[in-house]
Design a protein around this motif. Structure first.
Motif, PDB file in Angstrom:
ATOM      1  N   PRO A 177       1.135  -1.128  -0.055  1.00 15.13           N
ATOM      2  CA  PRO A 177      -0.010  -0.051  -0.388  1.00 15.13           C
ATOM      3  C   PRO A 177       1.231   1.218  -0.308  1.00 15.13           C
ATOM      4  CG  PRO A 177      -0.187  -1.586   1.521  1.00 15.13           C
ATOM      5  CD  PRO A 177       0.596  -1.901   1.075  1.00 15.13           C
ATOM      6  N   GLN A 178      -0.015   2.294  -0.961  1.00 14.62           N
ATOM      7  CA  GLN A 178       1.596   3.721  -0.834  1.00 14.62           C
ATOM      8  C   GLN A 178       0.862   4.473  -0.555  1.00 14.62           C
ATOM      9  OE1 GLN A 178       4.393   3.318  -2.100  1.00 14.62           O
ATOM     10  NE2 GLN A 178       3.372   1.094  -2.988  1.00 14.62           N
ATOM     11  N   PRO A 179       1.302   5.271   0.420  1.00 12.90           N
ATOM     12  CA  PRO A 179       1.012   6.233   1.818  1.00 12.90           C
ATOM     13  C   PRO A 179       1.039   7.328   0.890  1.00 12.90           C
ATOM     14  CG  PRO A 179       3.116   5.132   2.383  1.00 12.90           C
ATOM     15  CD  PRO A 179       2.788   4.667   1.240  1.00 12.90           C
ATOM     16  N   GLY A 180       1.723   7.698  -0.327  1.00 12.77           N
ATOM     17  CA  GLY A 180       1.766   8.871  -1.248  1.00 12.77           C
ATOM     18  C   GLY A 180       0.244   8.832  -2.601  1.00 12.77           C
ATOM     19  N   SER A 181      -0.302   7.505  -2.047  1.00 15.12           N
ATOM     20  CA  SER A 181      -1.640   7.373  -3.197  1.00 15.12           C
ATOM     21  C   SER A 181      -2.573   8.601  -2.889  1.00 15.12           C
ATOM     22  CB  SER A 181      -1.610   6.483  -3.091  1.00 15.12           C
ATOM     23  OG  SER A 181      -3.206   6.667  -3.984  1.00 15.12           O
ATOM     24  N   GLY A 182      -3.250   9.097  -4.379  1.00 16.48           N
ATOM     25  CA  GLY A 182      -4.068  10.673  -3.834  1.00 16.48           C
ATOM     26  C   GLY A 182      -5.356   9.434  -4.280  1.00 16.48           C
ATOM     27  N   VAL A 183      -5.335   7.973  -4.105  1.00 15.17           N
ATOM     28  CA  VAL A 183      -7.223   7.928  -4.519  1.00 15.17           C
ATOM     29  C   VAL A 183      -7.216   6.499  -3.504  1.00 15.17           C
ATOM     30  CG1 VAL A 183      -7.241   8.182  -7.082  1.00 15.17           C
ATOM     31  CG2 VAL A 183      -5.936   5.831  -6.296  1.00 15.17           C
ATOM     32  N   LEU A 184      -8.552   6.320  -3.077  1.00 15.70           N
ATOM     33  CA  LEU A 184      -8.752   4.899  -2.546  1.00 15.70           C
ATOM     34  C   LEU A 184      -8.326   4.183  -3.040  1.00 15.70           C
ATOM     35  CD1 LEU A 184     -12.525   6.374  -2.111  1.00 15.70           C
ATOM     36  CD2 LEU A 184     -10.616   6.726   0.172  1.00 15.70           C
ATOM     37  N   PRO A 185      -8.214   3.029  -1.831  1.00 12.59           N
ATOM     38  CA  PRO A 185      -7.113   1.678  -1.738  1.00 12.59           C
ATOM     39  C   PRO A 185      -7.991   0.933  -3.179  1.00 12.59           C
ATOM     40  CG  PRO A 185      -7.128   2.199   0.625  1.00 12.59           C
ATOM     41  CD  PRO A 185      -8.171   3.082  -0.194  1.00 12.59           C
ATOM     42  N   VAL A 186      -7.493   0.345  -4.049  1.00 11.63           N
ATOM     43  CA  VAL A 186      -8.263  -0.936  -5.480  1.00 11.63           C
ATOM     44  C   VAL A 186      -9.680  -1.389  -4.765  1.00 11.63           C
ATOM     45  CG1 VAL A 186      -7.993  -2.441  -7.343  1.00 11.63           C
ATOM     46  CG2 VAL A 186      -6.370  -0.679  -6.910  1.00 11.63           C
ATOM     47  N   ALA A 187      -8.918  -2.067  -3.879  1.00 11.41           N
ATOM     48  CA  ALA A 187     -10.190  -3.339  -2.873  1.00 11.41           C
ATOM     49  C   ALA A 187     -11.965  -2.871  -2.455  1.00 11.41           C
ATOM     50  CB  ALA A 187      -9.491  -3.542  -1.940  1.00 11.41           C
ATOM     51  N   TRP A 188     -10.978  -1.206  -1.806  1.00 11.88           N
ATOM     52  CA  TRP A 188     -12.463  -0.667  -1.638  1.00 11.88           C
ATOM     53  C   TRP A 188     -13.183  -0.251  -2.973  1.00 11.88           C
ATOM     54  CZ3 TRP A 188     -10.963   3.693   2.524  1.00 11.88           C
ATOM     55  CH2 TRP A 188     -10.561   3.505   3.493  1.00 11.88           C
ATOM     56  N   LEU A 189     -12.734   0.360  -4.008  1.00 12.91           N
ATOM     57  CA  LEU A 189     -13.348   0.630  -4.821  1.00 12.91           C
ATOM     58  C   LEU A 189     -13.684  -0.445  -6.065  1.00 12.91           C
ATOM     59  CD1 LEU A 189     -10.568   3.851  -6.722  1.00 12.91           C
ATOM     60  CD2 LEU A 189     -12.954   3.862  -4.890  1.00 12.91           C
TER      61      LEU A 189
END
Length: 486
Positions: free
Chosen positions: A131-143
């Motif tokens: 999991p990338q702390p700097g990501s700008g989107v919600l986790p893929v598993a959530w989406l």
């Protein structure tokens, strides 16, 4: 980590590591490489190995040596010869800019201006499967929980809409059904907009671009909140605009700074994230909103309100467009954060007298937007599926935020702003540009605070994504790295 191998020397491995980060823009133009001694200590190799690796980077044109200052990433985009497949190979080489002028917070790092493509490339670069702390989107598993999206697409494409939406350019302003659904949604948050005031776009980013290209010309001053969305700074600079950074606080933008800009530069536009500001999480207070609107009326400028995070916002959040009624405000939003990043559906709602000009700008840039996906999204909104999904995401974000805050505090961080929304603005106590490069060795991409300023400054802050910082493994790696750089 670097390992001794008969196939590749430690020097070659180290040079390739830095070269890869430069070409993928994870080491941006103007970034300073670690000193020879520091790099040797970090990587567990001899200073001779580091010197040899840096010499290789010099020979490849990727870095330059500055007398008594160290090695810096260069900033030249050079077209390479055609490859065997006939495609142009583009290498990011560099020639560092001169040292930046003094900014409001002190001396800026060399090559201070942020390169838009560097940031966007960084968004797409897969550092590891962590999991990338700097990501700008919600986790893929959530989406992925939004399974209703595929059902809506199947329903739309099973009927005559597939042929009608594929064999013509569609409606210039966007699908009529979606614009009606968006008008109803905006009414729910007390923003009066008729479908005829709404234009669909290829994501919220294009909506912001349409507004800029319609309202401004090269050289015009534009006020933007700082810290703020780094791509917006870079996009405006790429269009030739003069970016005027306005400090953003808990109640809203610094009104004294805005007033001074208005007196000195007469800016045409102010870009603001009123609700769940990125990266701080601040939301505009009603008093602050009224004062901003009074300033806009007094000095005759328009306000672009970027409501990208509106789907996860508190129910009674204050928006400038709500108070202004779309007279001086232009409302922008999209669905990438909450629903489907790659659908690239956004929209803007503008004052009636600006709609035709903005539509012309849209037509000149993309002609139209994909009607089939717009019809599918309209179906999801009308059936209440988007609303229910947003409620679930708000609950998940709240749970993730609680856990991430606990882990961050236990790791010795403090929050520079009260945690809210999907991002945290964290003070690490160390230079986060340096921290970012060390954490890449651990497989983590973070968002250093320098990325959120109009001029790149040494900064101890970083933005974290609460959805991706719930695991203790990241914070253990963070503590190891911080201990090694202090």
């Amino acid at each position: 980590m670097l390992t001794r191998s008969p196939d590749r020397s430690l020097t070659e491995q180290l040079a390739e590591r830095f070269a890869e980060r430069i070409r993928t823009r994870l080491l941006p133009a103007g970034a300073r490489l670690p000193s020879v001694r520091e790099c040797a200590r970090q990587q567990g190799v001899s200073p001779h190995t580091v010197v040899a690796a840096y010499d290789k980077l010099l020979a490849q044109g990727l870095v330059e040596a500055r007398r008594q200052r160290g090695f810096y990433v260069r900033d030249i985009v050079q077209k390479m010869p055609l490859g065997q497949d006939g495609q142009a190979q583009t290498a990011i080489l560099s020639e560092a800019t001169a040292a930046s002028p003094l900014g409001p917070m002190g001396l800026c790092l060399p090559g201070s201006r942020i390169n838009a493509t560097a940031l966007i490339r960084g968004m797409f670069h897969q550092v590891s499967n962590k999991p990338q702390p700097g990501s700008g989107v919600l986790p893929v598993a959530w989406l992925e929980e939004a399974r209703f999206l595929s059902a809506a697409v199947r329903k739309i494409t099973a009927g005559p809409a597939l042929q009608g939406g594929s064999l013509s350019y569609g409606e210039p302003m966007g699908d009529a059904g979606l614009r009606q659904a968006l008008a109803r949604r905006m009414a729910d948050i007390h923003i009066p907009a008729r479908p005829g005031q709404i234009i669909t776009t290829v994501g919220a980013t294009q909506a912001l671009d349409i507004v800029s290209r319609t309202m401004l010309k090269a050289g015009d001053p534009v006020m933007v909140e700082e810290p703020g969305w780094s791509v917006e700074f870079a996009r405006l600079e790429a269009l030739g605009m003069r970016v005027l950074p306005v400090p953003r606080g808990p109640e809203g933008p610094d009104l004294a700074v805005m007033a001074r800009y208005c007196e000195l530069h007469a800016p045409r536009l102010f870009v603001s994230v009123s609700v769940l500001h990125n990266p701080t999480g601040y939301s505009l207070s009603p008093a602050g909103a009224h004062q901003v609107l009074q300033l806009a009326q007094r000095h005759d400028f328009h306000i672009v309100e970027d409501d990208t995070y509106g789907h996860i916002a508190p129910e009674r959040a204050t928006r400038l467009s709500m108070l202004d009624g779309l007279r001086r405000t232009i409302y922008v939003s999209g669905f990438a954060k909450i629903l489907a990043p790659n659908w690239r559906i956004g929209y803007l709602a503008a004052p009636p007298d600006l709609v035709e000009r903005m539509l012309d700008t849209k037509l000149l840039s993309t002609l139209t937007t994909p009607a089939i996906l717009e019809k599918a999204l309209a179906l999801c909104i009308d059936q209440g599926q988007l609303r229910r999904h947003a409620e679930r995401m708000r609950q998940r974000i709240a749970q993730a935020r609680t856990r991430s805050v606990q882990l961050a505090l236990a790791a010795g961080c403090r929050f520079a702003a009260e945690p809210a929304g999907m991002f945290g603005w964290v003070d690490t106590g160390v230079d986060t540009d340096m921290l970012a490069q060390r954490l890449l060795d651990e497989g983590y991409l973070i968002a250093p605070g320098a990325l959120f300023h109009a001029t790149r400054q040494p900064c101890t802050l970083m933005r974290i994504n609460f959805g991706n910082t719930q695991e203790p493994a990241f914070w253990r790696a963070w503590q190891r790295v911080v201990a090694s750089v202090k």
